[in-house]
Design an enzyme around this catalytic site. Sequence first.
Site, mmCIF file in Angstrom:
data_model
loop_
_atom_site.group_PDB
_atom_site.id
_atom_site.type_symbol
_atom_site.label_atom_id
_atom_site.label_comp_id
_atom_site.label_asym_id
_atom_site.label_seq_id
_atom_site.Cartn_x
_atom_site.Cartn_y
_atom_site.Cartn_z
ATOM 1 N N HIS A 1 -2.464 8.061 -22.135
ATOM 2 C CA HIS A 1 -1.939 6.773 -22.608
ATOM 3 C C HIS A 1 -2.010 6.609 -24.115
ATOM 4 O O HIS A 1 -1.118 6.044 -24.734
ATOM 5 C CB HIS A 1 -2.672 5.598 -21.945
ATOM 6 C CG HIS A 1 -2.167 4.283 -22.415
ATOM 7 N ND1 HIS A 1 -2.770 3.560 -23.422
ATOM 8 C CD2 HIS A 1 -1.068 3.568 -22.051
ATOM 9 C CE1 HIS A 1 -2.073 2.451 -23.642
ATOM 10 N NE2 HIS A 1 -1.041 2.431 -22.823
ATOM 11 N N HIS B 1 1.854 2.235 -12.452
ATOM 12 C CA HIS B 1 1.485 2.223 -13.864
ATOM 13 C C HIS B 1 0.295 3.154 -14.113
ATOM 14 O O HIS B 1 -0.815 2.885 -13.666
ATOM 15 C CB HIS B 1 1.124 0.784 -14.254
ATOM 16 C CG HIS B 1 0.776 0.608 -15.685
ATOM 17 N ND1 HIS B 1 -0.494 0.304 -16.100
ATOM 18 C CD2 HIS B 1 1.541 0.699 -16.795
ATOM 19 C CE1 HIS B 1 -0.503 0.199 -17.425
ATOM 20 N NE2 HIS B 1 0.717 0.437 -17.872
HETATM 21 CA CA CA Z 1 3.165 3.272 -20.619
#
Ligand code: CA
Length: 316
Positions: free
Chosen positions: A51, A9
Amino acid sequence: MARPIVIAHRGASGYLPEHTLEAKALAYAMGADFLEQDCVLTADDVPIVLHDIFLDTVTNVAAMFADRKREDGRYYAIDFTLDEIKLLHVTERIDHETGEVVFPGRFPAGKSRFEVPTLTEEIELVQGLNRSTGKSVGIYPEIKQPAFHREQGKDISRKVLEVLTQYGFRSREDACFVQCFDAAETRRLRQDLDCQLRLVQLIYETEWAETPSEFNAARTGEAMRKIAEYADGLGPLLTLVVSGLDSNGQPVRTPLVEAAHQQGLVVHPWTFRADGMPEWCDDFDALLRMFYVDAEVDGLFSDFPDRAARVRDCLG
Ligand code: CA
């Protein structure tokens, strides 16, 4: 059942600033099967790996370009060219409201030197490592905020697909999943933009019910049928899969995984963080095992891909 996959992630973001090439190389070395890329566009239409649509949470943009914030006080990536963004230093994530680091135990803020990568640079890193190591690690790009990009006159999905196609990611056999929260956009990727890559619909609890416990099987089944019309998988918040522990300490499964599997959808929940645990569990390895074994997920997103891979590899 196939071995569950480990998706890094934002890279090995538990150890290095998120979405830097360094964090991706580390995740690769730690045994991740897929590396995630959140994609937004620059002013000159280049997909970069970031992000947020904002630069201020992970870079020194406010110090470098003080007069370039919008009225809301935020610095938008879409207002900067790639050349400008390349001047910025990436740092550990800062909470925009408080100015504090989000994960105090992680890599120290402001140390060393990191930059914002383009999607192209990141794919070249992964493909280069695949060549030099002989492994076949995949990519897992996310289309971020397509509606915002459209309001700004840009089509992020087309730009990301152009890069993916250029680098050989074209069919469902390729080591690539494309993810998006916006259901209309995920459907558009398949039906209008003819994307044949595996698509994953991200879901967040507030779109579905006030609390995960309000799930009911019928509703879940109907929702899964609709998603299966255009997608191959589902990326739920982890508490939509296991909502807590019962009085015997056993995980309480929601109907989500079974309903998704009935429709042929894989399930890849997020986000597994040793330093950001759900309130009902304090043992990270136990949490991972619970999802692999009891919840039967097909993979998961973790900031700590080394630990996610180690627990997965001990399942036998
Ligand atoms: Ca993502």
